[in-house]
Design a protein around this motif. Structure first.
Motif, short mmCIF file in Angstrom:
data_model
loop_
_atom_site.label_atom_id
_atom_site.label_comp_id
_atom_site.label_asym_id
_atom_site.label_seq_id
_atom_site.Cartn_x
_atom_site.Cartn_y
_atom_site.Cartn_z
N ALA A 84 44.32 33.87 30.06
CA ALA A 84 43.86 35.19 30.46
C ALA A 84 44.05 35.34 31.97
O ALA A 84 43.44 34.61 32.75
CB ALA A 84 42.39 35.39 30.10
N LEU A 85 44.94 36.26 32.35
CA LEU A 85 45.14 36.53 33.77
C LEU A 85 44.13 37.58 34.21
O LEU A 85 44.12 38.70 33.71
CB LEU A 85 46.55 37.05 34.03
N LEU A 86 43.27 37.20 35.14
CA LEU A 86 42.25 38.11 35.65
C LEU A 86 42.74 38.71 36.96
O LEU A 86 43.10 37.98 37.90
CB LEU A 86 40.93 37.38 35.87
N VAL A 87 42.77 40.03 37.01
CA VAL A 87 43.26 40.75 38.19
C VAL A 87 42.14 41.64 38.74
O VAL A 87 41.47 42.34 37.99
CB VAL A 87 44.48 41.62 37.84
N ASP A 88 41.94 41.57 40.03
CA ASP A 88 40.97 42.43 40.71
C ASP A 88 41.56 43.84 40.77
O ASP A 88 42.50 44.09 41.52
CB ASP A 88 40.70 41.89 42.11
N ALA A 89 41.00 44.76 40.01
CA ALA A 89 41.54 46.12 39.92
C ALA A 89 41.41 46.89 41.22
O ALA A 89 42.11 47.88 41.42
CB ALA A 89 40.85 46.88 38.80
N THR A 90 40.54 46.42 42.13
CA THR A 90 40.40 47.11 43.40
C THR A 90 41.47 46.70 44.41
O THR A 90 41.61 47.32 45.46
CB THR A 90 39.01 46.85 44.02
N LYS A 91 42.22 45.62 44.06
CA LYS A 91 43.27 45.13 44.97
C LYS A 91 44.56 44.85 44.20
O LYS A 91 45.11 43.75 44.28
CB LYS A 91 42.80 43.86 45.68
N PRO A 92 45.07 45.84 43.45
CA PRO A 92 46.26 45.57 42.62
C PRO A 92 47.54 45.34 43.41
O PRO A 92 48.49 44.75 42.90
CB PRO A 92 46.37 46.85 41.78
N ASP A 93 47.55 45.78 44.66
CA ASP A 93 48.77 45.67 45.47
C ASP A 93 48.64 44.63 46.57
O ASP A 93 49.39 44.65 47.55
CB ASP A 93 49.12 47.03 46.08
N SER A 94 47.70 43.72 46.43
CA SER A 94 47.48 42.74 47.49
C SER A 94 48.59 41.70 47.56
O SER A 94 48.77 41.03 48.57
CB SER A 94 46.14 42.02 47.26
N GLU A 153 39.32 54.52 39.84
CA GLU A 153 39.59 55.69 38.99
C GLU A 153 40.51 55.31 37.84
O GLU A 153 41.37 54.44 37.97
CB GLU A 153 40.25 56.79 39.83
N LYS A 154 40.34 56.00 36.71
CA LYS A 154 41.08 55.67 35.50
C LYS A 154 42.59 55.77 35.69
O LYS A 154 43.36 54.95 35.19
CB LYS A 154 40.64 56.57 34.35
N THR A 155 43.03 56.80 36.43
CA THR A 155 44.47 56.95 36.63
C THR A 155 45.07 55.77 37.37
O THR A 155 46.18 55.33 37.07
CB THR A 155 44.77 58.26 37.42
N ARG A 156 44.33 55.23 38.33
CA ARG A 156 44.80 54.07 39.08
C ARG A 156 44.82 52.83 38.18
O ARG A 156 45.71 51.99 38.28
CB ARG A 156 43.91 53.82 40.29
N LEU A 157 43.84 52.73 37.29
CA LEU A 157 43.80 51.59 36.38
C LEU A 157 45.01 51.60 35.45
O LEU A 157 45.65 50.56 35.24
CB LEU A 157 42.51 51.63 35.55
N LEU A 158 45.32 52.78 34.90
CA LEU A 158 46.46 52.89 33.98
C LEU A 158 47.77 52.56 34.70
O LEU A 158 48.66 51.91 34.13
CB LEU A 158 46.51 54.29 33.37
N ALA A 159 47.88 53.00 35.94
CA ALA A 159 49.08 52.72 36.72
C ALA A 159 49.20 51.22 36.99
O ALA A 159 50.30 50.64 36.95
CB ALA A 159 49.05 53.49 38.04
N CYS A 160 48.07 50.58 37.23
CA CYS A 160 48.05 49.14 37.48
C CYS A 160 48.47 48.37 36.24
O CYS A 160 49.28 47.44 36.32
CB CYS A 160 46.64 48.72 37.92
N VAL A 161 47.94 48.77 35.08
CA VAL A 161 48.30 48.12 33.82
C VAL A 161 49.79 48.24 33.55
O VAL A 161 50.45 47.26 33.16
CB VAL A 161 47.50 48.72 32.66
N LYS A 162 50.33 49.43 33.75
CA LYS A 162 51.77 49.65 33.51
C LYS A 162 52.62 48.83 34.45
O LYS A 162 53.60 48.20 34.05
CB LYS A 162 52.11 51.13 33.67
N SER A 163 52.24 48.80 35.73
CA SER A 163 53.01 48.06 36.72
C SER A 163 53.07 46.58 36.39
O SER A 163 54.12 45.94 36.47
CB SER A 163 52.39 48.26 38.11
N ILE A 164 51.92 45.99 35.98
CA ILE A 164 51.87 44.56 35.67
C ILE A 164 52.64 44.26 34.39
O ILE A 164 53.42 43.30 34.32
CB ILE A 164 50.41 44.09 35.56
N ASN A 165 52.45 45.09 33.36
CA ASN A 165 53.14 44.85 32.09
C ASN A 165 54.64 45.09 32.18
O ASN A 165 55.40 44.57 31.36
CB ASN A 165 52.52 45.70 30.99
N ASP A 166 55.07 45.88 33.14
CA ASP A 166 56.50 46.06 33.36
C ASP A 166 57.14 44.78 33.88
O ASP A 166 58.33 44.53 33.67
CB ASP A 166 56.76 47.21 34.36
#
Length: 301
Positions: A92-102, A130-143
């Protein structure tokens, strides 16, 4: 399937320092088994938490944060994290959603892409984004790396934790339980006690004390009245650090001892007499004995 219908397996929780791995493991177990501080790279030893879901036992491995190692201890911690990930049934990769671009998760994603193990993505601290940022983070990582599932949780509040625990239980292979049903962790009590003191040390001296310090339980004596006498040594690298830990007229170390004693007594469920000593050893980070006490392999230079 086993005749008993039981399932059991390992889940490695990996991620960058301060992503919230220890907090998540504690939340999943429902008890404090890993120390938590604001200081990065707090987790050093391999700590396993045990979660029961019906006839399924999930063994969670709280790994040290994965980062660019500079010292021998750093290398030992990172090697321990990847070793657990390589042997686990699920990573399980745990990612801090407040710092997705760190950038802290980039090397982890690169290495995960080369492994064939089952892996899931867990976004932590989602209550602060915010939810929109979360969805963008999920997409970026899964890409970059495909994950079997993505979970959004707040390890601190418990939001989403139950759903994650249920999925992990369902993902475990058939097999007999690895630990007794009522056991929640597998760390030796001497190590647990040392880790609790190290937590109090870091919490109280977060700004003043550098990362290069450790705690070892050096004596443990069961007393006739049912209490336990524990001696621990805090190792630092310089005399100036020793003075910081001791504090004016010993006030700092007395406060650390009192706070740690309460937590240790709660874990042991009996009275504790705790005695702390501070020792200067500029090369404690190169001592094989210290690594063995933390359950880490002693790496070559």
């Amino acid at each position: 399937m086993t005749e008993s219908g039981r399932h059991a397996g390992f889940v490695a929780i990996i991620g960058a320092p301060n992503a919230g791995k220890s907090t998540l493991v504690n939340a999943l177990v429902g008890a404090k088994i890993s120390i938590v501080t604001h200081k990065v790279q707090t987790t050093r030893a391999r700590v396993r938490g045990i979660v029961m879901r019906g006839k399924t036992q999930v063994v969670l491995v709280d790994t040290p944060g994965i980062f660019a190692p500079r010292r021998r201890l750093d290398r030992a911690m990172v090697e321990a994290a990847w070793s657990e990930a390589g042997e686990a049934d699920v990573t399980a990769l745990l990612v801090d959603a407040t710092k997705p671009d760190s950038g802290g998760d980039d090397p982890i994603l690169d290495k995960l892409a080369t492994t064939g193990r089952r892996r899931i993505l867990v976004l932590n601290k989602v209550d602060k984004v915010e939810k929109t940022r979360l969805l963008a983070c999920v997409k970026s990582i899964n890409d970059r790396v495909s994950f079997e599932r993505t979970f959004m949780v707040s390890a601190l509040t418990g939001s989403g934790v139950e759903d994650l625990a249920d999925w992990l239980a369902a993902a475990m292979p058939a097999g007999e339980w690895l630990f007794p049903e009522d056991q929640i962790a597998d760390a030796p009590l001497r190590l647990t006690a040392a880790e609790l003191t190290r937590e109090k040390l870091y919490l109280r001296l977060h700004e003043e004390l550098p990362y290069a310090s450790t705690v070892e339980t050096t004596a443990w004596k069961e007393l006739k009245d049912g209490s336990v006498r524990i001696e621990q040594t805090i190792y630092v690298e310089r005399e100036s650090q020793r003075r910081i830990v001791l504090g004016h007229k010993g006030e700092t170390i007395k406060a650390i001892s009192m706070e740690s004693r309460k937590d240790i007594a709660q874990v042991l469920e009996r009275p504790v007499h705790l005695f702390l000593f501070v020792k200067v050893d500029e090369r404690w980070g190169d001592s094989r004995e210290h690594y063995e006490a933390m359950g880490l392999d002693f790496p070559k230079r």
